[in-house]
Design a protein around this motif. Structure first.
Motif, short mmCIF file in Angstrom:
data_model
loop_
_atom_site.label_atom_id
_atom_site.label_comp_id
_atom_site.label_asym_id
_atom_site.label_seq_id
_atom_site.Cartn_x
_atom_site.Cartn_y
_atom_site.Cartn_z
N PHE A 115 0.82 -1.21 0.00
CA PHE A 115 0.00 0.00 0.00
C PHE A 115 0.85 1.27 0.00
CE2 PHE A 115 -2.64 -3.32 1.82
CZ PHE A 115 -3.83 -3.15 1.13
N GLU A 116 2.18 1.10 0.04
CA GLU A 116 3.08 2.25 0.03
C GLU A 116 3.39 2.66 -1.42
OE1 GLU A 116 4.52 4.27 2.34
OE2 GLU A 116 3.03 3.42 3.69
N LEU A 117 2.40 3.20 -2.08
CA LEU A 117 2.55 3.59 -3.47
C LEU A 117 2.67 5.10 -3.60
CD1 LEU A 117 -0.15 1.28 -5.14
CD2 LEU A 117 2.28 0.83 -4.85
N SER A 118 3.56 5.54 -4.44
CA SER A 118 3.69 6.96 -4.75
C SER A 118 2.77 7.28 -5.92
CB SER A 118 5.14 7.27 -5.15
OG SER A 118 5.44 6.66 -6.39
N PRO A 119 2.50 8.55 -6.18
CA PRO A 119 1.71 8.89 -7.38
C PRO A 119 2.33 8.31 -8.65
CG PRO A 119 1.87 10.79 -5.93
CD PRO A 119 2.76 9.74 -5.35
N GLU A 120 3.65 8.29 -8.70
CA GLU A 120 4.33 7.74 -9.89
C GLU A 120 4.10 6.23 -10.00
OE1 GLU A 120 5.68 11.52 -8.73
OE2 GLU A 120 5.86 9.67 -7.52
N ASP A 121 4.14 5.53 -8.84
CA ASP A 121 3.85 4.09 -8.84
C ASP A 121 2.44 3.83 -9.37
OD1 ASP A 121 6.31 3.47 -7.64
OD2 ASP A 121 5.48 3.63 -5.62
N ILE A 122 1.52 4.62 -8.89
CA ILE A 122 0.11 4.46 -9.30
C ILE A 122 -0.03 4.67 -10.81
CG2 ILE A 122 -2.19 5.50 -9.11
CD1 ILE A 122 -1.54 5.97 -6.10
N ALA A 123 0.57 5.74 -11.31
CA ALA A 123 0.49 6.03 -12.74
C ALA A 123 1.08 4.90 -13.58
CB ALA A 123 1.19 7.35 -13.05
N ARG A 124 2.23 4.38 -13.15
CA ARG A 124 2.87 3.29 -13.88
C ARG A 124 1.99 2.03 -13.89
NH1 ARG A 124 7.78 5.31 -11.74
NH2 ARG A 124 7.55 4.01 -9.88
N SER A 125 1.40 1.73 -12.73
CA SER A 125 0.54 0.55 -12.64
C SER A 125 -0.67 0.67 -13.57
CB SER A 125 0.05 0.35 -11.20
OG SER A 125 1.09 -0.10 -10.37
N VAL A 126 -1.24 1.85 -13.60
CA VAL A 126 -2.41 2.07 -14.46
C VAL A 126 -2.03 1.85 -15.92
CG1 VAL A 126 -4.01 3.83 -15.33
CG2 VAL A 126 -3.60 3.61 -12.87
N ASP A 127 -0.91 2.43 -16.34
CA ASP A 127 -0.49 2.28 -17.74
C ASP A 127 -0.21 0.81 -18.07
OD1 ASP A 127 -0.70 4.99 -18.12
OD2 ASP A 127 1.44 5.41 -17.83
N LYS A 128 0.42 0.09 -17.13
CA LYS A 128 0.73 -1.32 -17.35
C LYS A 128 -0.55 -2.15 -17.47
CE LYS A 128 2.15 -3.77 -13.79
NZ LYS A 128 1.17 -4.89 -13.63
N MET A 129 -1.50 -1.90 -16.56
CA MET A 129 -2.76 -2.65 -16.60
C MET A 129 -3.51 -2.41 -17.90
SD MET A 129 -3.94 -1.97 -12.66
CE MET A 129 -5.56 -2.67 -12.82
N ILE A 130 -3.52 -1.17 -18.35
CA ILE A 130 -4.23 -0.84 -19.59
C ILE A 130 -3.55 -1.52 -20.79
CG2 ILE A 130 -4.70 1.06 -21.19
CD1 ILE A 130 -5.36 2.79 -18.74
N ALA A 131 -2.23 -1.45 -20.82
CA ALA A 131 -1.50 -2.06 -21.95
C ALA A 131 -1.72 -3.58 -21.98
CB ALA A 131 -0.01 -1.74 -21.83
N GLU A 132 -1.62 -4.23 -20.81
CA GLU A 132 -1.83 -5.67 -20.74
C GLU A 132 -3.25 -6.04 -21.17
OE1 GLU A 132 -0.95 -6.61 -16.70
OE2 GLU A 132 1.23 -6.71 -17.01
N SER A 133 -4.21 -5.27 -20.73
CA SER A 133 -5.61 -5.55 -21.05
C SER A 133 -5.88 -5.44 -22.54
CB SER A 133 -6.52 -4.59 -20.28
OG SER A 133 -6.39 -4.78 -18.90
N LYS A 134 -5.31 -4.43 -23.16
CA LYS A 134 -5.51 -4.26 -24.61
C LYS A 134 -5.00 -5.47 -25.37
CE LYS A 134 -5.62 0.78 -25.04
NZ LYS A 134 -4.85 2.00 -25.40
#
Length: 670
Positions: free
Chosen positions: A13-32
């Motif tokens: 749960f120790e995520l920075s805003p940058e961590d969150i942004a990276r995770s979102v981009d990764k999830m979207i790319a994988e999903s596509k």
């Protein structure tokens, strides 16, 4: 409790805003990539299309949940902002995915393959049916033009819901009162409370957070004080009025694009109730029955206020919104000699939590181990591992975040952070749940003391936790509380009954100073007072349900939600709104947080919860381990992998009825 090595992945749960942004981009790319591959299948089958789509939900669920959960609990504004932005981006992306016609075509091909569908197991077949229905309800059977319009509407509705929630979480009301103006409040209410000096007079800071608000509304003797605080609460978040109005209009438009007359009709098709008529018949029947109880309660409350007004030399003008809790509490104290202040001396937070966790361990044949120095989002948070009571089989883990703090979610709720599911290698992913609440904190030399209602809330919310922990499904979309929306509260509501059982209360209700168990006489008085005000309390639930249907079972999205809310509240609850303009619906988060056209479910599911408790646990013993195991296996374990009506009938041995509920609140049966 000792520390152990947990199985399963411990979440970060120790995520920075940058961590969150990276995770979102990764999830979207994988999903596509996953959806593109499924859409390209020339021979669509369950294994080539449905399994990859559902496996994506399995694999990404926890990451999605952690990212979006942080906006409710993080102490860092930049993280909360990033979490909100991430939820908006991810929800918009999911809406976009559900509008892909190429994916729907291959899903539909599997759905239409009768031979393959017949060969699937029950949960796999249900998965295909629900997935196909999801795409259809997202407009994939519509023309391209209508489909695009629906996608735009759904994206905007997602944005509105996130903004509404954020406003509610971060904009608590605040008011200053002198000690005299807060007459009636117990001494511990003032311990550690912030003060400000105004014109040489010390005043206490009181907010609209529950631990501040509720004691004043229950015990504040001065009507002017209660009115002022009530008004501050009712005038919170005016910016949310416009957000709700826009959402109502967009929901009607979306429903009609899909061929439904109203949003309620659209939403209820997936619920146990099925139709708006069924809901309205239920609400009006309840209103009629509850009015019988309420008339007597109102007469007694009115007598108390008339006497107060006469003693103060002021004319009686009626009962108002800010009178309900105060006089209901006073009536309970006088009729049953039950004082909230006396009761809470026997409900220290630490002992209550320990005792309630013990109840769940015994009932569900589990054991809990508190984790030392856990990786959590705040020092107040406790983390527990869950194991089978016998042997060393790991089940899952849960978090408890129980005290208020600035910018934290300000009610009580449970987030199913990670669903359990069957991994592709045949092993099991372990579920994780987080309970967030706002119980009173310790003050000075006094430990955190709970009202009895708080203890019941703890039982209820932990019911949601263990619905998630005890569920075992193949696919995450059916896990735990992912049942029909009008059944999801029933298991937790059923478990509230333990808070009224004398034998149970004596297990954990002890005086915070002496350690003496709660006196038998006090327990008897507490239980005797249980149904005091049941008519008025449940009419308030009917009001919320009728308001929900009034704004959602309409063909015209231009309804005035503020006017409807105020009018219905007076008519149904029978307490006046007063002469101050208010907009209580602007903080009615259920309407923007997934309970739209579904609030009736609280009372609806209460009927099922009463039936489960009375027909099995009350008859067979609240501490009967076999009954607890039956409950775990027939109600909790299946989650939404089968219809709730099937689970209920399996546990009850018959179809449910409302007799136990009506009896439980003191109503005579027809």
């Amino acid at each position: 409790m000792t520390k152990s090595t947990a199985k399963g992945t411990v979440l970060n749960f120790e995520l920075s805003p940058e961590d969150i942004a990276r995770s979102v981009d990764k999830m979207i790319a994988e999903s596509k990539l996953i959806l593109d591959k499924a859409a390209a299948e020339t021979n669509p089958t369950f294994s080539s299309v449905i399994v990859p789509l559902a496996s994506r939900e399995n694999a990404q669920g926890a990451e999605y949940s952690v990212i979006t959960f942080l906006q409710n609990v993080s102490t860092k504004k930049e993280v909360r902002d990033a979490s909100s932005e991430a939820e908006e981006k991810l929800e918009a992306f999911e809406i976009e995915l559900m509008m892909r016609e190429d994916v729907y075509k291959v899903v539909r091909a599997v759905f239409d393959n009768q031979a393959e569908m017949a060969a699937l197991g029950p949960e796999d077949r249900r998965l295909v049916e629900k997935l196909e229905e999801d795409y259809r309800r997202n407009g994939l059977a519509l023309s391209a033009e209508k489909r695009e319009k629906l996608g735009q509407i759904n994206k905007r509705l997602s944005e509105l819901g996130i903004k509404f929630s954020r406003n509610t979480n971060e904009n608590d009301g605040r008011i200053l009162f002198t000690r005299e103006e807060l007459e009636g409040l117990a001494d511990d209410y003032f311990e550690g409370r912030a003060t400000e000096v105004v014109d040489g007079v010390e005043k206490y800071v009181v907010t609209t957070k529950y631990p501040d608000l509720v004691p004043v509304m229950q015990a504040g003797k001065k009507e002017k004080t209660r009115k002022l605080l009530s008004t501050v609460n009712e005038q919170r978040c005016p910016e949310n009025i416009e957000l709700m109005q826009e959402a109502i209009a967009l929901r009607v438009e979306a429903a009609q694009l899909l061929g439904f007359k109203t949003h309620a009709e659209f939403k209820l098709k997936e619920k146990m109730a099925k139709t708006p008529k069924e809901v309205m018949d239920f609400e009006h029947d309840m209103q009629k029955r509850l009015n019988v109880l309420a008339q007597g309660e109102l007469k007694e409350i009115e007598g108390l206020k008339r006497a107060d007004n006469k003693a103060a030399g002021v004319p009686y003008e009626g009962l108002y919104l800010w009178d309900h809790r105060f006089y209901s509490t006073l009536l309970k104290e006088r009729k049953h000699n039950v004082s909230e202040d006396e009761v809470k001396q026997y409900f220290p937070m630490k002992e209550v939590t320990r005792g309630i966790l013990d109840i769940y361990q015994k009932m569900l044949s589990l054991r809990f181990i508190r984790v030392e120095n856990p990786p959590v989002w705040h020092d107040d948070v406790d983390m527990y591992e869950v194991w089978e009571a016998t042997g060393d089989t790991f089940v899952g883990h849960f978090y408890l975040d129980l005290y208020p703090r600035d910018n934290k979610y300000n009610h009580a709720a449970v987030w199913p952070i990670r669903a359990g599911y069957a991994r592709e290698d045949g092993s099991h992913e372990y579920p994780v749940a987080a309970m967030v609440a706002n119980f009173p904190k310790p003050t000075g030399s006094t430990p955190a003391l709970l009202k009895h209602d708080d203890a019941v809330t703890l039982l209820h919310e932990l019911g949601h936790v263990f619905h998630g922990i005890c569920s075992v499904t193949k696919w995450s979309r059916f896990h735990g509380t992912r049942t029909e929306g009008d059944f999801v509260e029933a298991p937790s509501q059923m478990l509230e009954n333990w808070g009224w059982e004398p034998s149970v209360l004596r297990q954990f209700a002890v005086h915070h100073k002496t350690g003496e168990p709660i006196p038998e006489d006090l327990v008897k008085r507490l239980v005797a007072a249980k149904n005091e005000g049941a008519g008025l309390f449940n009419l308030r639930q009917v009001f919320f349900g009728l308001f929900d249907m009034a704004i959602h079972d309409t063909t015209n999205g231009e309804v005035d939600s503020k006017a409807i809310y105020n009018k219905l509240r007076e008519e149904v609850t029978q307490f006046k709104n007063g002469d101050v303009e208010s907009w209580g619906m602007a903080t009615f988060g259920h309407m923007m947080g997934g309970y739209d056209a579904g609030y009736y479910g609280y009372l609806w599911s209460q009927v099922f919860s009463a039936d489960m408790f009375a027909s099995r646990f009350l008859k067979e013993g609240v501490d009967n381990p076999q009954t607890g195991l039956d409950y775990r296996h027939e109600i909790l374990l299946p989650g939404g992998s089968r219809d709730a009506s099937v689970s209920l009938e399996q546990f009850l041995g018959r179809k449910p009825n409302n007799k136990a509920f009506l009896k439980s609140i003191g109503l005579k049966l027809d």
